[in-house]
Motif scaffolding. Structure first.
Motif, PDB file in Angstrom:
ATOM      1  N   GLY A 296       0.866  -1.218   0.209  1.00 40.88           N
ATOM      2  CA  GLY A 296       0.359   0.020   0.195  1.00 40.88           C
ATOM      3  C   GLY A 296       0.876   1.057  -0.449  1.00 40.88           C
ATOM      4  N   PHE A 297       0.046   2.600  -0.086  1.00 39.63           N
ATOM      5  CA  PHE A 297       0.403   3.879  -0.316  1.00 39.63           C
ATOM      6  C   PHE A 297      -0.316   4.360  -0.196  1.00 39.63           C
ATOM      7  CE2 PHE A 297       2.711   7.666  -2.137  1.00 39.63           C
ATOM      8  CZ  PHE A 297       3.640   7.343  -1.926  1.00 39.63           C
ATOM      9  N   ASP A 298      -0.010   5.368   1.186  1.00 38.23           N
ATOM     10  CA  ASP A 298      -1.089   6.556   1.451  1.00 38.23           C
ATOM     11  C   ASP A 298      -0.261   7.675   1.328  1.00 38.23           C
ATOM     12  OD1 ASP A 298      -2.396   8.467   2.955  1.00 38.23           O
ATOM     13  OD2 ASP A 298      -2.583   7.124   4.628  1.00 38.23           O
ATOM     14  N   GLY A 299      -0.632   8.565   0.133  1.00 39.11           N
ATOM     15  CA  GLY A 299      -0.033  10.111  -0.104  1.00 39.11           C
ATOM     16  C   GLY A 299      -0.647  10.640   0.467  1.00 39.11           C
ATOM     17  N   ARG A 300      -1.280  10.617   1.664  1.00 42.89           N
ATOM     18  CA  ARG A 300      -1.480  11.594   2.759  1.00 42.89           C
ATOM     19  C   ARG A 300      -0.530  11.267   3.772  1.00 42.89           C
ATOM     20  NH1 ARG A 300      -7.370   9.243   4.698  1.00 42.89           N
ATOM     21  NH2 ARG A 300      -5.759   7.405   4.520  1.00 42.89           N
ATOM     22  N   LYS A 301       0.317  10.952   3.660  1.00 45.91           N
ATOM     23  CA  LYS A 301       1.174  10.851   4.672  1.00 45.91           C
ATOM     24  C   LYS A 301       2.770  11.124   3.683  1.00 45.91           C
ATOM     25  CE  LYS A 301      -1.393   6.835   7.931  1.00 45.91           C
ATOM     26  NZ  LYS A 301      -1.816   6.031   7.890  1.00 45.91           N
ATOM     27  N   PHE A 302       2.491  11.535   2.853  1.00 46.02           N
ATOM     28  CA  PHE A 302       3.517  11.453   2.144  1.00 46.02           C
ATOM     29  C   PHE A 302       4.056  12.997   2.337  1.00 46.02           C
ATOM     30  CE2 PHE A 302       6.608  12.400  -1.199  1.00 46.02           C
ATOM     31  CZ  PHE A 302       7.825  11.218  -1.580  1.00 46.02           C
ATOM     32  N   HIS A 303       4.932  12.779   3.855  1.00 44.33           N
ATOM     33  CA  HIS A 303       5.535  14.779   4.458  1.00 44.33           C
ATOM     34  C   HIS A 303       5.943  14.564   5.464  1.00 44.33           C
ATOM     35  CE1 HIS A 303       2.420  14.278   7.409  1.00 44.33           C
ATOM     36  NE2 HIS A 303       1.635  14.287   6.213  1.00 44.33           N
ATOM     37  N   GLY A 304       6.690  15.204   5.782  1.00 44.24           N
ATOM     38  CA  GLY A 304       7.427  15.106   7.120  1.00 44.24           C
ATOM     39  C   GLY A 304       7.009  15.620   7.630  1.00 44.24           C
ATOM     40  N   GLN A 306       5.666  17.863  10.768  1.00 47.69           N
ATOM     41  CA  GLN A 306       4.613  19.018  11.460  1.00 47.69           C
ATOM     42  C   GLN A 306       4.089  19.194   9.731  1.00 47.69           C
ATOM     43  OE1 GLN A 306       7.328  19.677  13.039  1.00 47.69           O
ATOM     44  NE2 GLN A 306       6.773  18.338  14.653  1.00 47.69           N
ATOM     45  N   GLY A 307       4.184  18.406   8.671  1.00 50.22           N
ATOM     46  CA  GLY A 307       3.030  18.579   7.280  1.00 50.22           C
ATOM     47  C   GLY A 307       4.387  18.991   6.421  1.00 50.22           C
ATOM     48  N   THR A 308       5.889  19.144   6.399  1.00 52.72           N
ATOM     49  CA  THR A 308       6.741  19.622   6.173  1.00 52.72           C
ATOM     50  C   THR A 308       6.503  19.076   4.747  1.00 52.72           C
ATOM     51  OG1 THR A 308       8.856  18.590   7.227  1.00 52.72           O
ATOM     52  CG2 THR A 308       8.181  21.264   7.297  1.00 52.72           C
ATOM     53  N   VAL A 309       7.209  19.510   3.101  1.00 58.26           N
ATOM     54  CA  VAL A 309       7.460  18.555   1.828  1.00 58.26           C
ATOM     55  C   VAL A 309       8.384  17.379   1.805  1.00 58.26           C
ATOM     56  CG1 VAL A 309       9.114  20.600   1.613  1.00 58.26           C
ATOM     57  CG2 VAL A 309       7.463  19.267  -0.446  1.00 58.26           C
ATOM     58  N   ILE A 310       8.335  16.869   1.427  1.00 58.61           N
ATOM     59  CA  ILE A 310      10.180  15.598   1.609  1.00 58.61           C
ATOM     60  C   ILE A 310       9.647  15.409  -0.132  1.00 58.61           C
ATOM     61  CG2 ILE A 310       9.196  14.555   3.615  1.00 58.61           C
ATOM     62  CD1 ILE A 310       7.682  12.261   2.956  1.00 58.61           C
ATOM     63  N   ASP A 311      11.509  14.589  -0.672  1.00 58.78           N
ATOM     64  CA  ASP A 311      11.029  14.754  -1.607  1.00 58.78           C
ATOM     65  C   ASP A 311      11.637  12.887  -1.815  1.00 58.78           C
ATOM     66  OD1 ASP A 311      11.911  14.220  -4.121  1.00 58.78           O
ATOM     67  OD2 ASP A 311      14.229  15.569  -3.684  1.00 58.78           O
ATOM     68  N   PHE A 312      11.489  12.673  -3.464  1.00 59.23           N
ATOM     69  CA  PHE A 312      11.552  10.815  -3.424  1.00 59.23           C
ATOM     70  C   PHE A 312      12.823  10.464  -2.654  1.00 59.23           C
ATOM     71  CE2 PHE A 312      12.276   7.745  -7.167  1.00 59.23           C
ATOM     72  CZ  PHE A 312      11.699   7.011  -6.176  1.00 59.23           C
ATOM     73  N   ASP A 313      12.798   9.441  -1.957  1.00 57.69           N
ATOM     74  CA  ASP A 313      13.871   9.158  -1.823  1.00 57.69           C
ATOM     75  C   ASP A 313      13.401   7.043  -1.791  1.00 57.69           C
ATOM     76  OD1 ASP A 313      15.910   7.819  -0.238  1.00 57.69           O
ATOM     77  OD2 ASP A 313      15.966   9.154   1.650  1.00 57.69           O
ATOM     78  N   PRO A 314      14.590   6.735  -2.994  1.00 58.14           N
ATOM     79  CA  PRO A 314      14.766   5.498  -3.187  1.00 58.14           C
ATOM     80  C   PRO A 314      14.690   4.513  -2.073  1.00 58.14           C
ATOM     81  CG  PRO A 314      16.064   6.416  -4.714  1.00 58.14           C
ATOM     82  CD  PRO A 314      15.289   7.417  -3.566  1.00 58.14           C
ATOM     83  N   ARG A 315      15.622   5.496  -0.919  1.00 57.22           N
ATOM     84  CA  ARG A 315      16.652   4.513   0.364  1.00 57.22           C
ATOM     85  C   ARG A 315      15.663   3.760   1.084  1.00 57.22           C
ATOM     86  NH1 ARG A 315      20.960   8.879   1.288  1.00 57.22           N
ATOM     87  NH2 ARG A 315      18.839   9.600   1.292  1.00 57.22           N
TER      88      ARG A 315
END
Length: 356
Positions: A296-304, A306-315
């Motif tokens: 699964g992938f929850d796009g609503r949780k794709f942030h750091g 306090q809701g800061t933006v994060i990048d795609f990290d393949p690691r």
């Protein structure tokens, strides 16, 4: 094939003239050949004597090994339908999610198995991600040649890593072509369902480096297909683990190049990584009878924090459930192998064994 098939392209570019190398070329024929052959027959055949060559209708029906007698195009049609049969999508409007499921239509009673559940990111996350897309544009000059070469896919790049050639790896080429067809059908259905706008639709300053495809952004088709190829080849090759680092780096670079070009957000690549891996799990299971886990992938949780933006990290691990956005179920389920797909898989595996 890929998301660019909607633009008349296809993934293309490397598995011996495309992901699959084509559907088999018809015999070279000039317009005059039909007349010449007719004249030639009239001079040769004499009185017709009926069926003179012994024959018997094959038995049993639907024997997988007979796939080897077919031309590439018909063989691919048979296997493509086999691979897609039983796949379906469930939409949950309240959770803004869609789930890809599979029902083995040959097994009774029918049982539904969830393969991948995707939850759409919020509008806030896409707006945050747009800043990253703008920043990535600074790499366009450096990545320009790759972006152009990968418009129709990354087949040539994967072939370079594993040493794939059309004349030695005929069935591997066809298996990869089937994988790309699977990815295209699934990703397009998700794209339609989620209907996420492209970066250029959020800002006139994005100005993509190449034409924007005529369909939605999330998930990224190129990322899905690259990670599907990445995982599938690791399962197929006799020493697949030896290729893991290079294959995963390549898949990530293909995905990121789409952001550099201004076509995708990093979150598109992150979910494409998950979806491509889940589709590889499914395809390997249908070819070999292996077990798989729901992803699964929850796009609503794709942030750091306090809701800061994060990048795609393949690691980031997709298996430990620590990222919050990548999910892996603890239980596994068996998927019966399709005899037809099992035949194709074994043929491809044999191509990588040294001749003694």
């Amino acid at each position: 094939m890929s998301e660019f098939s909607a633009m008349g392209g296809g993934w293309g570019g490397g598995w011996g003239g495309g992901w699959g190398g084509g559907w088999g070329a018809p015999p070279n024929a000039l317009p005059m050949d039909a007349a010449a052959l007719s004249i030639n027959r009239g001079a040769l055949v004499g009185p017709f004597q009926g069926a003179t060559i012994p024959f018997a209708l094959p038995s049993p029906l639907d024997k997988p090994a007979r796939l080897a007698e077919w031309a590439v195009g018909p063989r691919m049609s048979v296997c493509e339908l086999e691979l897609l049969a039983g796949l379906h999508f469930n939409v949950n409007q309240n959770k803004t999610s869609m789930t890809l499921g599979f029902v083995d239509l040959d097994k009774k009673p029918l049982k539904d198995l969830a393969l991948a559940r995707l939850v759409r990111p919020t509008e806030k996350i896409f707006k945050q991600q747009l800043d990253l897309v703008a920043n990535y544009s600074e790499l366009r000059e450096d990545r320009g040649a790759e972006i152009l070469a990968q418009i129709n896919g990354g087949g040539a790049f994967f072939s370079s890593v594993i040493g794939l050639t059309a004349h030695r790896h005929k069935y591997t080429v066809e298996l990869l072509d089937l994988a790309m067809s699977l990815a295209t059908h699934v990703e397009m259905r998700f794209k339609h369902g989620f209907a996420c706008q492209r970066p250029v639709e959020l800002s006139p300053q994005i100005q993509p480096a190449i034409p924007t495809p005529g369909h939605a952004s999330w998930p990224s088709g190129h990322a899905t297909e690259a990670y599907l190829a990445c995982a599938l080849l690791q399962s197929l090759l006799p020493h697949g683990s030896k290729y893991r680092e290079q294959l995963e780096r390549l898949a990530a670079r293909i995905a990121v190049n789409r952001t550099v070009a201004g076509l995708h957000y990093p979150v598109d690549s992150a979910v494409g990584r998950l979806l491509g891996t889940a589709l590889s799990d499914f395809m390997v299971a249908r070819c070999t009878g292996a077990k798989l886990h729901e992803r699964g992938f929850d796009g609503r949780k794709f942030h750091g924090a306090q809701g800061t933006v994060i990048d795609f990290d393949p690691r980031v691990s997709m298996a430990d459930n620590q990222s919050r956005y990548y999910e892996l179920s603890s239980g596994s389920a068996a998927v019966a192998a399709s005899p037809l797909l099992h035949f194709m898989w074994n043929k491809a595996v044999a191509e990588w064994k040294p001749i003694q």
